[in-house]
Design an enzyme around this catalytic site. Sequence first.
Site, short mmCIF file in Angstrom:
data_model
loop_
_atom_site.label_atom_id
_atom_site.label_comp_id
_atom_site.label_asym_id
_atom_site.label_seq_id
_atom_site.Cartn_x
_atom_site.Cartn_y
_atom_site.Cartn_z
N ARG A 1 27.13 61.50 -25.28
CA ARG A 1 26.56 62.64 -26.02
C ARG A 1 25.08 62.72 -25.70
O ARG A 1 24.34 61.78 -25.94
CB ARG A 1 26.78 62.48 -27.52
N GLU B 1 17.73 61.96 -26.66
CA GLU B 1 18.25 60.71 -26.06
C GLU B 1 19.62 60.98 -25.48
O GLU B 1 20.24 62.02 -25.73
CB GLU B 1 18.36 59.60 -27.11
N ASN C 1 23.34 59.17 -25.33
CA ASN C 1 24.14 58.10 -25.93
C ASN C 1 25.30 57.72 -25.04
O ASN C 1 26.07 58.58 -24.60
CB ASN C 1 24.69 58.57 -27.28
N SER D 1 29.21 59.59 -31.99
CA SER D 1 30.11 59.96 -33.09
C SER D 1 30.03 61.44 -33.45
O SER D 1 29.27 62.20 -32.87
CB SER D 1 29.80 59.09 -34.31
N LYS E 1 16.92 53.20 -24.28
CA LYS E 1 15.76 54.10 -24.31
C LYS E 1 14.82 53.81 -23.14
O LYS E 1 14.17 54.69 -22.61
CB LYS E 1 15.00 53.93 -25.63
N LYS F 1 9.78 54.24 -29.74
CA LYS F 1 11.19 53.84 -29.91
C LYS F 1 11.42 52.45 -29.32
O LYS F 1 11.04 52.19 -28.19
CB LYS F 1 12.11 54.82 -29.18
N GLU G 1 19.94 51.55 -31.22
CA GLU G 1 20.71 52.77 -31.47
C GLU G 1 21.04 52.84 -32.95
O GLU G 1 21.03 51.83 -33.65
CB GLU G 1 22.05 52.72 -30.70
N GLY G 2 21.38 54.05 -33.40
CA GLY G 2 21.98 54.17 -34.72
C GLY G 2 21.05 54.65 -35.82
O GLY G 2 21.44 54.74 -36.97
N ARG H 1 23.64 68.59 -35.73
CA ARG H 1 23.23 67.92 -36.97
C ARG H 1 21.92 68.56 -37.41
O ARG H 1 21.02 68.76 -36.59
CB ARG H 1 23.02 66.42 -36.75
#
Length: 505
Positions: free
Chosen positions: A147, A166, A168, A173, A335, A392, A396-397, A479
Amino acid sequence: MAFKFSEWPPALTDSQLEALHLQASTYALAHGLLYLPVQPPLLPTSAIHAPLSLLPSPFPRRLFDFAQRIQSTYNVLYSRIAMDEDFLDQIMGTERGVGKVDTFTGQLWSGWKEIRDQGGVVQVCWIFPRDSVEFEAFKPLHLGLFRSDYLLYASDSDKLALRQVEFNTISSSFGTLSERVANLHRHLYSLTDYFNTSTWLKAENFPPNQTTAGLVEGLAAAHAAYNIPGSQILFVVQPSERNVFDQRWLEYELLEGHSIHVIRQTFDELASSASIDPSTSALFVSSIEISTVYFRAGYTPADYPAQSHFETRFLLERSKAINCPSIPLQLAGGKKVQQVLAQPGTLERFLGEDFTPEQLDELRASWMGMWGLDEPDGIQKARERSAGLVLKPQREGGGNNVYKEAIPPFLDTLSTEESQAWIAMELIVPPEGVKSHLVRVELTGSVKTEVVSELGIFGWSLFGHKKIVEEKQVGWLVRTKGKDSNEGGVATGFSVLDSLLLVDD
Ligand code: ADP
Ligand code: MG
């Protein structure tokens, strides 16, 4: 007429908003747009609907088309990075790279290195030289469900641009839930016409969303490539996962659309259930052979509370099952890799042979300025420009970044050693004044607030043996978060699942 972002959303009365809220929440509950509640019992008996927006968010059609078009190039790029051991050793390894200072990255890399040093996945291929075609052919393929995330960027020119946040490569998800939010908004439109409040709210501006079928097609392609009758796909999941419905929809589609069975297990369960057949390197969970391992866990150090969890991960990696992602593909999504790609010549290394300079420039045009804090003046530059930056680490997350005024004091505490794991990235300044009506079950009504929307484009790639077997762009997600919150995690902050309204700007 050009769309005006600052005038969104159209005016709705309180009773219209209440009607939309009631319809949205019941539709979401009826259509599996769901989360488990906090601390559900072992056998869940109830669910809550996911946080959502009552209206889709406006997005320039030309930029949506652009993001979809470049996804194939990204699929190829990250597949090739994952196949370039020298590059990953240099950038992410423990000798010269991020793994030297970041323990989590170092542990993943070291486990992968040890597997390579022992001769790779299938021990029987010791008869072939390491760099031979025959040796390559013994290695399992890798699968990526990707993604690529973007924000709209209000640059100096009067036109909005698109910038990548970024890329992924693990546990990407909300693919299946995003499809359900898109359906929800289309349903609210069919039902109410959104009370004829905007001429932009019309059928052709709601793009189709078939992300579930698209992601499952990737998993099914890996399963088919493995080609052993009776084998199943393993989902590696977190023990306290609340976002299970997003994963279950993939399972249902695998079974109903492809007759493929799924086993869900945590790292803890796999510690006793998983084994490798020493003669074939096939992975078994209990007595079931696994074709493909799909990780919805394993991206954060919290998923590996003990060394045994790493051992389980390495066991899966050492098998001939197709890992989604393999460790090198997880490392490729770092990253630091994203930042190094922006350095002159790196993109050419991976794509230079068969992509045109124009195609490479198109990718570059989607990036913000980035640099490593370990560069000679990296920290100094970050201090001077902190107001327009995000720092950064290699994580992740969500919840790990350092923003703007928090940067200088943070830099005071960062050792020269540690700086190698951190990158600086210019902040993407989104269009001003866009608002939305956000809903979450903890609140009684919807909340009207200024928002930022992040677009994610899904793609998959099946690759290995020094080539890409197949890759595709397969869907999208939006989102939306309140503007005053730095991070956009649907699970972590006040951020909601949303969909797109395509507009001409
Ligand atoms: P993670 O791996 O934790 O998801 P991200 O790079 O996606 O890390 O950053 C988390 C969130 O921080 C993003 O969803 C976005 O809202 C915000 N963010 C990250 N980079 C930028 C940026 N360059 N400009 C503006 N916001 C950003
Ligand atoms: Mg992110």
